[in-house]
Design an enzyme around this catalytic site. Structure first.
Site, PDB file in Angstrom:
ATOM      1  N   CYS A 197       0.871  -1.236  -0.032  1.00 47.09           N
ATOM      2  CA  CYS A 197      -0.127   0.149  -0.051  1.00 47.09           C
ATOM      3  C   CYS A 197       0.782   1.225   0.018  1.00 47.09           C
ATOM      4  O   CYS A 197       2.041   1.384   0.654  1.00 47.09           O
ATOM      5  CB  CYS A 197      -0.927   0.001   1.258  1.00 47.09           C
ATOM      6  SG  CYS A 197      -2.055   1.365   1.411  1.00 47.09           S
ATOM      7  N   HIS A 251      -9.063  -3.759  -2.684  1.00 48.04           N
ATOM      8  CA  HIS A 251      -8.124  -3.076  -1.560  1.00 48.04           C
ATOM      9  C   HIS A 251      -8.565  -1.807  -1.658  1.00 48.04           C
ATOM     10  O   HIS A 251      -8.593  -1.023  -0.548  1.00 48.04           O
ATOM     11  CB  HIS A 251      -6.627  -3.351  -2.227  1.00 48.04           C
ATOM     12  CG  HIS A 251      -5.660  -2.629  -1.724  1.00 48.04           C
ATOM     13  ND1 HIS A 251      -4.426  -3.215  -0.861  1.00 48.04           N
ATOM     14  CD2 HIS A 251      -5.504  -1.246  -1.410  1.00 48.04           C
ATOM     15  CE1 HIS A 251      -3.679  -2.090  -0.351  1.00 48.04           C
ATOM     16  NE2 HIS A 251      -4.195  -1.138  -0.549  1.00 48.04           N
ATOM     17  N   GLU A 252      -8.677  -1.059  -2.838  1.00 44.42           N
ATOM     18  CA  GLU A 252      -9.206   0.406  -2.824  1.00 44.42           C
ATOM     19  C   GLU A 252     -10.401   0.570  -2.223  1.00 44.42           C
ATOM     20  O   GLU A 252     -10.812   1.626  -1.541  1.00 44.42           O
ATOM     21  CB  GLU A 252      -9.318   0.852  -4.502  1.00 44.42           C
ATOM     22  CG  GLU A 252      -7.702   0.518  -5.152  1.00 44.42           C
ATOM     23  CD  GLU A 252      -6.536   1.315  -4.309  1.00 44.42           C
ATOM     24  OE1 GLU A 252      -6.674   2.100  -3.503  1.00 44.42           O
ATOM     25  OE2 GLU A 252      -5.492   0.653  -4.463  1.00 44.42           O
ATOM     26  N   HIS A 278     -10.458   0.925   1.168  1.00 42.84           N
ATOM     27  CA  HIS A 278      -9.870   2.240   1.642  1.00 42.84           C
ATOM     28  C   HIS A 278     -11.077   3.193   1.955  1.00 42.84           C
ATOM     29  O   HIS A 278     -10.909   4.180   2.968  1.00 42.84           O
ATOM     30  CB  HIS A 278      -8.984   2.948   0.715  1.00 42.84           C
ATOM     31  CG  HIS A 278      -7.479   2.590   0.839  1.00 42.84           C
ATOM     32  ND1 HIS A 278      -6.963   2.800   1.879  1.00 42.84           N
ATOM     33  CD2 HIS A 278      -6.613   1.819  -0.011  1.00 42.84           C
ATOM     34  CE1 HIS A 278      -5.330   2.501   1.754  1.00 42.84           C
ATOM     35  NE2 HIS A 278      -5.237   1.820   0.553  1.00 42.84           N
TER      36      HIS A 278
HETATM   37 ZN   LIG Z   1      -3.770   0.964  -0.275  1.00 43.71          ZN
END
Ligand SMILES: [Zn+2]
Length: 196
Positions: free
Chosen positions: A119, A161-162, A165
């Site tokens: 990341c 993953h995004e 976030h």
């Molecule tokens: Zn990330």
């Protein structure tokens, strides 16, 4: 329908700060005030807000910045608690970056894949995370049109993953959570060969 809001005065100040042709500063989990931003739940963005184009352009500059380049970036990583991310489309010719406004993952496959993740907000840490093999998501473009797409493989990993976030979840949180669970290996059957 998600209630969208224009960027605030504070957000505009951050967006137009300094040289707009330069990459933006990427928030780090080691800085408490920045970690707080990374941990927040993000709010919807108005696709027709004229300033969103600049935010996308600056995020693109940031994620493609030389040695520090990544394969995806989410708005909270540059200080905006907004539902927007950019992802490199490894599943498309020439692997373009695409942006996703107000994305929603509406379906996750129960079949998982495990791969190494890192990341831009977490320095020098690369570890294996389980993600769904396939996802279905909806998102908006700058005209406010909504799309729906099924994505699989590595591109789906980046999107998950995004998307995390946007909900204040880092991949290191997933590692902690997944350490408590047990996973079974799937038996992938050999595809049938049809004779014609
Ligand atoms: Zn990330």
């Amino acid at each position: 329908m998600i209630a969208s809001q224009l960027l605030t005065q504070d957000e505009l100040a951050l967006l137009f700060e300094g040289d707009q042709n330069q990459p933006m500063y990427v928030y780090q989990d080691t800085v408490p005030a920045e970690l707080q931003v990374l941990k927040n739940n993000c709010v919807a963005i108005d696709p027709r807000d004229e300033n969103v184009k600049m935010l996308i352009a600056r995020m693109y500059k940031t994620v493609t910045d030389g040695d520090r380049a990544g394969v995806g970036i989410a708005a909270p990583q540059v200080g905006f608690n907004r539902r927007l991310f950019l992802v490199k489309r490894f599943d498309k010719a020439n692997e373009p970056f695409e942006f996703f406004l107000n994305p929603q993952i509406i379906w996750y496959s129960s079949l998982l894949q495990q791969g190494e993740e890192g990341c831009l907000s977490i320095e020098n840490r690369y570890e294996a995370v389980y993600r769904s093999m396939t996802i279905q998501l909806t998102y908006f473009d700058l005209e406010g049109n909504q799309y729906q797409e099924v994505v699989e493989g590595y591109t789906a990993v980046i999107m998950q993953h995004e998307y995390d976030h946007l909900n204040g979840i880092l991949f290191t949180d997933r590692i902690v959570e997944q350490a408590q669970r047990e996973y079974e290996d799937a038996t992938i059957e050999t595809p049938l060969v049809y004779e014609v």
